[in-house]
Design a protein around this motif. Structure first.
Motif, PDB file in Angstrom:
ATOM      1  N   PRO A 107       0.833  -1.214   0.000  1.00 44.33           N
ATOM      2  CA  PRO A 107       0.000   0.000   0.000  1.00 44.33           C
ATOM      3  C   PRO A 107       0.864   1.260   0.000  1.00 44.33           C
ATOM      4  O   PRO A 107       1.867   1.326   0.705  1.00 44.33           O
ATOM      5  CB  PRO A 107      -0.789  -0.132   1.297  1.00 44.33           C
ATOM      6  CG  PRO A 107      -0.864  -1.591   1.549  1.00 44.33           C
ATOM      7  CD  PRO A 107       0.446  -2.144   1.074  1.00 44.33           C
ATOM      8  N   TYR A 108       0.432   2.253  -0.801  1.00 39.07           N
ATOM      9  CA  TYR A 108       1.224   3.468  -0.823  1.00 39.07           C
ATOM     10  C   TYR A 108       0.777   4.396   0.296  1.00 39.07           C
ATOM     11  O   TYR A 108      -0.379   4.399   0.707  1.00 39.07           O
ATOM     12  CB  TYR A 108       1.176   4.146  -2.186  1.00 39.07           C
ATOM     13  CG  TYR A 108      -0.137   4.755  -2.620  1.00 39.07           C
ATOM     14  CD1 TYR A 108      -0.943   4.101  -3.543  1.00 39.07           C
ATOM     15  CD2 TYR A 108      -0.539   6.016  -2.170  1.00 39.07           C
ATOM     16  CE1 TYR A 108      -2.122   4.666  -3.980  1.00 39.07           C
ATOM     17  CE2 TYR A 108      -1.721   6.583  -2.607  1.00 39.07           C
ATOM     18  CZ  TYR A 108      -2.510   5.904  -3.510  1.00 39.07           C
ATOM     19  OH  TYR A 108      -3.688   6.467  -3.947  1.00 39.07           O
ATOM     20  N   ASP A 109       1.733   5.219   0.753  1.00 38.52           N
ATOM     21  CA  ASP A 109       1.414   6.133   1.840  1.00 38.52           C
ATOM     22  C   ASP A 109       1.470   7.597   1.408  1.00 38.52           C
ATOM     23  O   ASP A 109       0.992   8.467   2.143  1.00 38.52           O
ATOM     24  CB  ASP A 109       2.304   5.893   3.070  1.00 38.52           C
ATOM     25  CG  ASP A 109       3.784   5.810   2.759  1.00 38.52           C
ATOM     26  OD1 ASP A 109       4.546   5.375   3.657  1.00 38.52           O
ATOM     27  OD2 ASP A 109       4.188   6.167   1.639  1.00 38.52           O
ATOM     28  N   TYR A 110       2.017   7.854   0.221  1.00 46.73           N
ATOM     29  CA  TYR A 110       2.029   9.213  -0.314  1.00 46.73           C
ATOM     30  C   TYR A 110       1.792   9.169  -1.813  1.00 46.73           C
ATOM     31  O   TYR A 110       2.203   8.213  -2.500  1.00 46.73           O
ATOM     32  CB  TYR A 110       3.355   9.916  -0.014  1.00 46.73           C
ATOM     33  CG  TYR A 110       3.560  10.218   1.445  1.00 46.73           C
ATOM     34  CD1 TYR A 110       4.231   9.312   2.253  1.00 46.73           C
ATOM     35  CD2 TYR A 110       3.066  11.387   2.014  1.00 46.73           C
ATOM     36  CE1 TYR A 110       4.411   9.562   3.601  1.00 46.73           C
ATOM     37  CE2 TYR A 110       3.243  11.647   3.368  1.00 46.73           C
ATOM     38  CZ  TYR A 110       3.909  10.728   4.152  1.00 46.73           C
ATOM     39  OH  TYR A 110       4.078  10.986   5.490  1.00 46.73           O
ATOM     40  N   ARG A 111       1.158  10.220  -2.294  1.00 45.08           N
ATOM     41  CA  ARG A 111       0.879  10.360  -3.724  1.00 45.08           C
ATOM     42  C   ARG A 111       1.074  11.814  -4.098  1.00 45.08           C
ATOM     43  O   ARG A 111       0.728  12.718  -3.327  1.00 45.08           O
ATOM     44  CB  ARG A 111      -0.562   9.916  -4.019  1.00 45.08           C
ATOM     45  CG  ARG A 111      -0.898   9.773  -5.478  1.00 45.08           C
ATOM     46  CD  ARG A 111      -2.320   9.300  -5.657  1.00 45.08           C
ATOM     47  NE  ARG A 111      -3.283  10.391  -5.516  1.00 45.08           N
ATOM     48  CZ  ARG A 111      -4.602  10.216  -5.511  1.00 45.08           C
ATOM     49  NH1 ARG A 111      -5.109   9.011  -5.624  1.00 45.08           N
ATOM     50  NH2 ARG A 111      -5.400  11.255  -5.382  1.00 45.08           N
ATOM     51  N   GLY A 112       1.618  12.042  -5.281  1.00 43.79           N
ATOM     52  CA  GLY A 112       1.823  13.404  -5.754  1.00 43.79           C
ATOM     53  C   GLY A 112       0.530  14.041  -6.225  1.00 43.79           C
ATOM     54  O   GLY A 112      -0.550  13.448  -6.142  1.00 43.79           O
ATOM     55  N   GLN A 113       0.644  15.250  -6.752  1.00 40.73           N
ATOM     56  CA  GLN A 113      -0.544  16.003  -7.164  1.00 40.73           C
ATOM     57  C   GLN A 113      -1.012  15.632  -8.572  1.00 40.73           C
ATOM     58  O   GLN A 113      -2.124  15.977  -8.961  1.00 40.73           O
ATOM     59  CB  GLN A 113      -0.258  17.508  -7.091  1.00 40.73           C
ATOM     60  CG  GLN A 113       0.429  18.124  -8.301  1.00 40.73           C
ATOM     61  CD  GLN A 113       1.891  17.698  -8.447  1.00 40.73           C
ATOM     62  OE1 GLN A 113       2.490  17.143  -7.526  1.00 40.73           O
ATOM     63  NE2 GLN A 113       2.471  17.994  -9.612  1.00 40.73           N
ATOM     64  N   GLY A 114      -0.169  14.941  -9.314  1.00 39.10           N
ATOM     65  CA  GLY A 114      -0.549  14.460 -10.629  1.00 39.10           C
ATOM     66  C   GLY A 114      -0.137  15.386 -11.759  1.00 39.10           C
ATOM     67  O   GLY A 114       0.055  16.585 -11.573  1.00 39.10           O
TER      68      GLY A 114
END
Length: 121
Positions: A107-114
């Motif tokens: 599972p990911y814990d951070y994601r960028g704004q895209g």
């Protein structure tokens, strides 16, 4: 503070190429798995490609195999996605994600704004 900043999206004709970048900061980049996910208009998130921390093993969705290449530059803490032979169905917002573990598919814990990718003639 963990930050993931994507860049490189844009408008491209079918058959064209783009390279996305994700500049990471706030954590030891080389340790963690990283991936790219995308969201087409009106659809959910789709995993595109991931690369492990440590062994650097990469995995691709069937829909992009042979066209996309994921790679990471650990000294620069940057993740890349080279996209060739783009198709209209590749259109969407592309996000960079940080896994909670060395395996990219945890599972990911951070994601960028895209960053927006539009493939259209």
């Amino acid at each position: 503070e963990v930050q993931l900043v994507e860049s490189g999206g844009g408008l491209v004709q079918p058959g064209g190429s783009l390279e996305l970048s994700c500049a990471a900061s706030g954590f030891t980049f080389s340790i963690y798995g990283m991936s790219w996910v995308r969201q087409a208009p009106g659809k959910g998130l789709e995993s595109v490609s991931g690369v492990n921390g440590g062994n650097g093993r990469a995995t691709y969705a069937d829909s992009v195999k042979g066209r996309f290449t994921i790679y990471r530059d650990n000294p620069k803490s940057t993740l890349y996605l080279q996209m060739n032979n783009l198709k209209p169905e590749d259109t969407g917002v592309y996000y960079c994600t940080k896994s909670s573990k060395p395996n990219w598919d945890a599972p990911y814990d951070y994601r960028g704004q895209g960053t927006q990718v539009t493939v259209s003639s």
